[in-house]
Design an enzyme around this catalytic site. Sequence first.
Site, PDB file in Angstrom:
ATOM      1  N   SER A  76       0.695  -1.367  -0.298  1.00  0.00           N
ATOM      2  CA  SER A  76      -0.066   0.074  -0.041  1.00  0.00           C
ATOM      3  C   SER A  76       0.824   1.261  -0.026  1.00  0.00           C
ATOM      4  CB  SER A  76      -1.138  -0.053   1.261  1.00  0.00           C
ATOM      5  OG  SER A  76      -2.082  -0.716   0.934  1.00  0.00           O
ATOM      6  N   LYS A 125       0.534   3.418  -2.892  1.00  0.00           N
ATOM      7  CA  LYS A 125      -0.742   4.236  -2.990  1.00  0.00           C
ATOM      8  C   LYS A 125      -0.281   5.915  -2.869  1.00  0.00           C
ATOM      9  CE  LYS A 125      -3.629   0.698  -1.561  1.00  0.00           C
ATOM     10  NZ  LYS A 125      -4.452   0.023  -0.364  1.00  0.00           N
ATOM     11  N   TYR A 146      -3.525  -2.268 -10.447  1.00  0.00           N
ATOM     12  CA  TYR A 146      -3.434  -2.007  -8.894  1.00  0.00           C
ATOM     13  C   TYR A 146      -2.507  -3.220  -8.397  1.00  0.00           C
ATOM     14  CZ  TYR A 146      -4.763  -2.457  -4.197  1.00  0.00           C
ATOM     15  OH  TYR A 146      -4.789  -2.402  -2.703  1.00  0.00           O
ATOM     16  N   TYR A 161      -4.636   3.299   8.041  1.00  0.00           N
ATOM     17  CA  TYR A 161      -5.822   2.585   7.948  1.00  0.00           C
ATOM     18  C   TYR A 161      -6.574   3.006   9.154  1.00  0.00           C
ATOM     19  CZ  TYR A 161      -2.839   0.007   5.118  1.00  0.00           C
ATOM     20  OH  TYR A 161      -1.786  -0.353   4.472  1.00  0.00           O
ATOM     21  N   VAL A 206       0.941  -3.710   3.593  1.00  0.00           N
ATOM     22  CA  VAL A 206       1.192  -5.137   4.296  1.00  0.00           C
ATOM     23  C   VAL A 206       2.455  -6.230   4.030  1.00  0.00           C
ATOM     24  CG1 VAL A 206      -1.394  -5.405   4.611  1.00  0.00           C
ATOM     25  CG2 VAL A 206      -0.367  -6.257   2.703  1.00  0.00           C
TER      26      VAL A 206
HETATM   27  N1  GLN Z   1      -2.182  -5.455  -2.106  1.00  0.00           N
HETATM   28  C1  GLN Z   1      -2.580  -5.283  -1.030  1.00  0.00           C
HETATM   29  C2  GLN Z   1      -4.272  -5.373  -0.921  1.00  0.00           C
HETATM   30  O1  GLN Z   1      -4.859  -5.238  -1.863  1.00  0.00           O
HETATM   31  C3  GLN Z   1      -2.342  -4.032  -0.283  1.00  0.00           C
HETATM   32  C4  GLN Z   1      -2.999  -3.866   1.129  1.00  0.00           C
HETATM   33  C5  GLN Z   1      -2.248  -3.021   2.116  1.00  0.00           C
HETATM   34  O2  GLN Z   1      -0.910  -2.926   1.869  1.00  0.00           O
HETATM   35  N2  GLN Z   1      -2.696  -2.588   3.127  1.00  0.00           N
HETATM   36  O3  GLN Z   1      -4.881  -6.188   0.016  1.00  0.00           O
END
Ligand code: GLN
Length: 319
Positions: A72, A75, A199, A251, A269
């Site tokens: 993430s 992003k 994505y 988050y 993650v």
């Molecule tokens: N690729 C992961 C997902 O889409 C990214 C989530 C994350 O890093 N929080 O679930």
Amino acid sequence: MPILKTTDSERLQEVLDDIADRIAGMSERGKVAQYIPELATVDLNQFGIAIAPIDGPLISAGDAGTLFSIQSISKVFSLTLALQQVGASLWQRVGREPSGDPFNSIVQLEHERGIPRNPFINPGAIIVADVLLEDRSSDEAVNDLLALCRELSDDNSIEVDASVAESEMRTGSRNRALAHFMQAEGNLNAPVEDVLSLYFRQCSIAMSCEQLALAGRFLAAAGQNPATGATVLSAQRARRVTALMMMCGSYDASGEFAFRVGLPAKSGVGGGILCIVPGIASVVAWSPGLDQKGNSHLASIAFQELVRATGWSIFGPST
Ligand code: GLN
């Protein structure tokens, strides 16, 4: 306590070595992400930290040169590209409020008619990916994102880890559900599989703490890449991206991270956390074990120790 200057690189190196030593001795290391099979195989016993000051060379400790899945944290870079491309009109399709829900939650989307709360939760990043596809294919968009990361880190070796991307593609039903729902609400224009192809690949970019700290540095430097002087984003946009990191980057633990650390952050993650110290540095800590909210357990501890030792919290030093 005075705020530690990045010119005091000897002291900063001591601080990082000390953090890496203490973290190496910690037995509670969190759990690797299980829902992406390829990430579930990563060795828990790794930790790296790197500081990229806006006005000096990198300082790092531990496994700071080891590649990991940025997940993430990508992003931040996709949002940067989308803002370059469409500017403020992006905010008609994605909000700017913390969600208070997990990053892959579906529940809010229905109440809010397919407009995700912010660009740092999965549905928000899926909208940002869709915006990037307005004038290019998903292959071109992946290349543009890689080009941005390579330019900012001054490292042409950065690539997508194809096995992680394939693993996400195979197991991404939840992200598919989010995308289909937003399409049903009229907020997704490109075909769902094209958007997800971008994505999943952006999440699977592999970078080290050192590369990622360099890549985030423009956000600490009013939108300019300090290495080249090039404007990546206007100062106002860079400040706004950083504000979103503070409020939404971890988050439904963003409040907790602000409380404990007090730096704008974006976590992933894969176990990485990118923090911006405005006007001073960009810092990345990484350890693959996650806490229950999906943020790296040990990287969060490392940032608490870093702000204690440096006085770098944006809310002021601790003593
Ligand atoms: N690729 C992961 C997902 O889409 C990214 C989530 C994350 O890093 N929080 O679930």
